[in-house]
Design a protein around this motif. Structure first.
Motif, mmCIF file in Angstrom:
data_model
loop_
_atom_site.group_PDB
_atom_site.id
_atom_site.type_symbol
_atom_site.label_atom_id
_atom_site.label_comp_id
_atom_site.label_asym_id
_atom_site.label_seq_id
_atom_site.Cartn_x
_atom_site.Cartn_y
_atom_site.Cartn_z
ATOM 1 N N LYS A 113 -43.532 43.256 -2.674
ATOM 2 C CA LYS A 113 -44.381 43.333 -4.184
ATOM 3 C C LYS A 113 -43.806 44.286 -4.929
ATOM 4 C CE LYS A 113 -47.879 44.072 -7.378
ATOM 5 N NZ LYS A 113 -49.236 45.087 -7.618
ATOM 6 N N LYS A 114 -43.644 45.302 -4.578
ATOM 7 C CA LYS A 114 -42.485 46.150 -5.726
ATOM 8 C C LYS A 114 -40.924 45.754 -4.610
ATOM 9 C CE LYS A 114 -45.412 49.984 -5.831
ATOM 10 N NZ LYS A 114 -44.778 51.170 -5.816
ATOM 11 N N LEU A 115 -40.512 44.916 -4.099
ATOM 12 C CA LEU A 115 -38.758 44.689 -3.741
ATOM 13 C C LEU A 115 -38.996 43.522 -5.190
ATOM 14 C CD1 LEU A 115 -38.499 43.860 -0.320
ATOM 15 C CD2 LEU A 115 -37.124 45.909 -1.710
ATOM 16 N N GLY A 116 -39.563 42.739 -5.838
ATOM 17 C CA GLY A 116 -39.894 42.133 -6.471
ATOM 18 C C GLY A 116 -38.772 42.535 -8.126
ATOM 19 N N ASP A 117 -39.821 44.209 -7.623
ATOM 20 C CA ASP A 117 -38.783 44.338 -9.395
ATOM 21 C C ASP A 117 -37.051 44.731 -9.285
ATOM 22 O OD1 ASP A 117 -41.546 44.513 -10.353
ATOM 23 O OD2 ASP A 117 -41.617 46.672 -9.472
ATOM 24 N N LYS A 118 -36.677 45.121 -10.287
ATOM 25 C CA LYS A 118 -35.275 45.626 -9.847
ATOM 26 C C LYS A 118 -34.839 46.292 -9.526
ATOM 27 C CE LYS A 118 -31.533 44.135 -13.279
ATOM 28 N NZ LYS A 118 -30.719 44.558 -14.097
ATOM 29 N N GLY A 119 -33.751 46.408 -8.644
ATOM 30 C CA GLY A 119 -33.113 47.177 -8.525
ATOM 31 C C GLY A 119 -33.992 48.028 -7.287
ATOM 32 N N TYR A 120 -34.956 47.927 -6.418
ATOM 33 C CA TYR A 120 -35.188 48.107 -5.751
ATOM 34 C C TYR A 120 -34.021 47.678 -4.660
ATOM 35 C CZ TYR A 120 -38.636 50.998 -7.613
ATOM 36 O OH TYR A 120 -39.414 51.564 -8.803
ATOM 37 N N THR A 121 -34.640 48.584 -2.898
ATOM 38 C CA THR A 121 -33.773 47.827 -1.797
ATOM 39 C C THR A 121 -35.068 48.529 -0.781
ATOM 40 O OG1 THR A 121 -32.359 47.419 -0.584
ATOM 41 C CG2 THR A 121 -32.662 49.698 -1.638
ATOM 42 N N LEU A 122 -34.983 48.211 0.680
ATOM 43 C CA LEU A 122 -35.411 48.613 2.181
ATOM 44 C C LEU A 122 -34.482 49.635 2.826
ATOM 45 C CD1 LEU A 122 -38.211 48.491 1.921
ATOM 46 C CD2 LEU A 122 -38.342 46.399 3.198
ATOM 47 N N VAL A 123 -34.530 51.047 3.040
ATOM 48 C CA VAL A 123 -33.471 51.577 3.778
ATOM 49 C C VAL A 123 -34.059 52.148 4.855
ATOM 50 C CG1 VAL A 123 -31.770 51.406 1.517
ATOM 51 C CG2 VAL A 123 -33.318 53.676 2.403
ATOM 52 N N PRO A 124 -33.621 51.538 5.631
ATOM 53 C CA PRO A 124 -33.818 52.866 7.291
ATOM 54 C C PRO A 124 -33.790 54.469 6.888
ATOM 55 C CG PRO A 124 -32.094 51.577 7.906
ATOM 56 C CD PRO A 124 -32.655 50.784 6.584
ATOM 57 N N LEU A 125 -34.572 55.239 7.046
ATOM 58 C CA LEU A 125 -34.292 56.522 6.759
ATOM 59 C C LEU A 125 -33.814 57.212 8.343
ATOM 60 C CD1 LEU A 125 -36.609 57.922 4.290
ATOM 61 C CD2 LEU A 125 -34.156 57.551 4.225
ATOM 62 N N SER A 126 -34.961 56.891 9.119
ATOM 63 C CA SER A 126 -34.656 57.180 10.895
ATOM 64 C C SER A 126 -34.919 56.631 11.693
ATOM 65 C CB SER A 126 -35.656 58.548 11.232
ATOM 66 O OG SER A 126 -37.127 58.747 10.731
ATOM 67 N N LEU A 127 -34.592 56.513 13.263
ATOM 68 C CA LEU A 127 -34.763 55.935 14.197
ATOM 69 C C LEU A 127 -35.411 56.894 14.952
ATOM 70 C CD1 LEU A 127 -35.048 53.279 15.190
ATOM 71 C CD2 LEU A 127 -32.737 53.543 15.487
ATOM 72 N N TYR A 128 -36.352 56.640 16.078
ATOM 73 C CA TYR A 128 -37.208 57.553 16.892
ATOM 74 C C TYR A 128 -37.864 57.545 17.682
ATOM 75 C CZ TYR A 128 -40.493 57.693 13.348
ATOM 76 O OH TYR A 128 -41.171 57.219 12.403
ATOM 77 N N PHE A 129 -38.545 57.964 19.117
ATOM 78 C CA PHE A 129 -39.457 57.430 20.206
ATOM 79 C C PHE A 129 -41.015 58.691 19.714
ATOM 80 C CE2 PHE A 129 -35.457 56.276 22.439
ATOM 81 C CZ PHE A 129 -35.838 54.722 22.803
ATOM 82 N N SER A 130 -41.323 57.277 19.069
ATOM 83 C CA SER A 130 -43.088 58.745 19.283
ATOM 84 C C SER A 130 -43.799 57.398 20.145
ATOM 85 C CB SER A 130 -43.306 58.299 17.988
ATOM 86 O OG SER A 130 -44.519 58.250 17.817
ATOM 87 N N ASP A 131 -43.882 58.549 20.940
ATOM 88 C CA ASP A 131 -45.159 58.558 22.607
ATOM 89 C C ASP A 131 -44.521 57.874 22.944
ATOM 90 O OD1 ASP A 131 -46.492 60.622 21.284
ATOM 91 O OD2 ASP A 131 -47.992 59.353 19.993
ATOM 92 N N GLY A 132 -43.062 57.383 22.758
ATOM 93 C CA GLY A 132 -42.146 56.542 24.274
ATOM 94 C C GLY A 132 -42.154 54.804 23.496
ATOM 95 N N ARG A 133 -42.913 55.353 22.046
ATOM 96 C CA ARG A 133 -42.617 53.452 21.787
ATOM 97 C C ARG A 133 -40.613 53.459 20.432
ATOM 98 N NH1 ARG A 133 -46.378 50.166 23.826
ATOM 99 N NH2 ARG A 133 -48.411 51.058 23.808
ATOM 100 N N ALA A 134 -40.111 52.641 19.860
ATOM 101 C CA ALA A 134 -39.114 53.098 19.253
ATOM 102 C C ALA A 134 -39.640 52.696 18.051
ATOM 103 C CB ALA A 134 -38.051 51.452 19.371
ATOM 104 N N LYS A 135 -39.280 53.193 17.059
ATOM 105 C CA LYS A 135 -40.054 53.494 15.732
ATOM 106 C C LYS A 135 -38.747 53.240 14.653
ATOM 107 C CE LYS A 135 -44.277 53.938 16.630
ATOM 108 N NZ LYS A 135 -45.746 52.663 16.152
ATOM 109 N N VAL A 136 -38.775 52.999 13.332
ATOM 110 C CA VAL A 136 -38.314 53.537 12.262
ATOM 111 C C VAL A 136 -39.029 53.455 11.041
ATOM 112 C CG1 VAL A 136 -38.433 51.056 11.473
ATOM 113 C CG2 VAL A 136 -35.836 52.803 11.200
ATOM 114 N N GLU A 137 -39.043 54.840 10.747
ATOM 115 C CA GLU A 137 -39.163 55.238 9.452
ATOM 116 C C GLU A 137 -38.169 54.198 8.295
ATOM 117 O OE1 GLU A 137 -40.313 59.082 6.540
ATOM 118 O OE2 GLU A 137 -39.029 59.298 7.838
ATOM 119 N N ILE A 138 -38.583 53.632 7.354
ATOM 120 C CA ILE A 138 -38.145 53.016 6.578
ATOM 121 C C ILE A 138 -38.670 53.680 5.179
ATOM 122 C CG2 ILE A 138 -37.458 50.891 7.522
ATOM 123 C CD1 ILE A 138 -40.249 49.582 6.392
ATOM 124 N N ALA A 139 -38.132 53.095 3.726
ATOM 125 C CA ALA A 139 -38.262 53.536 2.663
ATOM 126 C C ALA A 139 -37.843 52.665 0.996
ATOM 127 C CB ALA A 139 -37.381 55.014 2.310
#
Length: 159
Positions: A97-123
């Motif tokens: 819904k938010k990406l439908g607005d003009k000028g917004y994008t989804l970018v990865p901020l960090s990639l890490y292991f959390s308790d042994g599982r790969a996670k990515v923080e997206i913004a």
């Protein structure tokens, strides 16, 4: 083998915080192949050109570089392949819904292991103009100088 505890940072996208106004962040799991996990455990990844998108109700991470595993054989992965992100349905709907607005994008901020599982923080981010970037740099420099002046004053030095 003992289970991993805590958070181990693999890669961070510092350029994203410089180039974008960060509106909201989410933590997402990533669907990876075996050699990708081994390569990440060696601390090898780059988020610089990466971005995410919502396609047919699914979140995907694109252009993130995870190099081939050095001891991998024919089972090795492609370095910049499309990777699925694991998010809840209501999170995906909110992002879409938010990406439908003009000028917004989804970018990865960090990639890490959390308790042994790969996670990515997206913004969810909106691009900065060049004058916004200059203003942010000037503000950061002014704050740094202010802190240094206070520290000098506390140590008893005159200006």
């Amino acid at each position: 083998m003992p289970k991993e505890q805590g958070r181990k940072l693999i890669a961070q996208n510092k350029k994203a915080r410089h180039d974008y106004h960060i509106e909201d962040t989410w933590e997402a799991g990533i669907v990876l192949q075996g050699t990708e996990v081994k390569s990440l455990r060696q601390g090898r990844a780059s988020l610089v050109d990466g971005f995410a998108e919502i396609d047919n109700g699914e979140a995907w991470l694109l252009q993130v570089h995870i190099p081939e595993y050095s001891q991998g054989t024919w089972t090795n992965h492609a370095a910049r392949r499309k990777r699925k992100l694991l998010l809840n349905r209501h999170e995906i709907d909110k992002i879409e819904k938010k990406l439908g607005d003009k000028g917004y994008t989804l970018v990865p901020l960090s990639l890490y292991f959390s308790d042994g599982r790969a996670k990515v923080e997206i913004a969810l981010a909106k691009g900065k103009k060049s004058f916004d970037k200059r203003h942010a740099l000037a503000e950061r420099q002014a704050n740094r100088e202010k802190v240094e002046a206070v520290q000098r004053r506390l140590k008893g030095h005159r200006d």
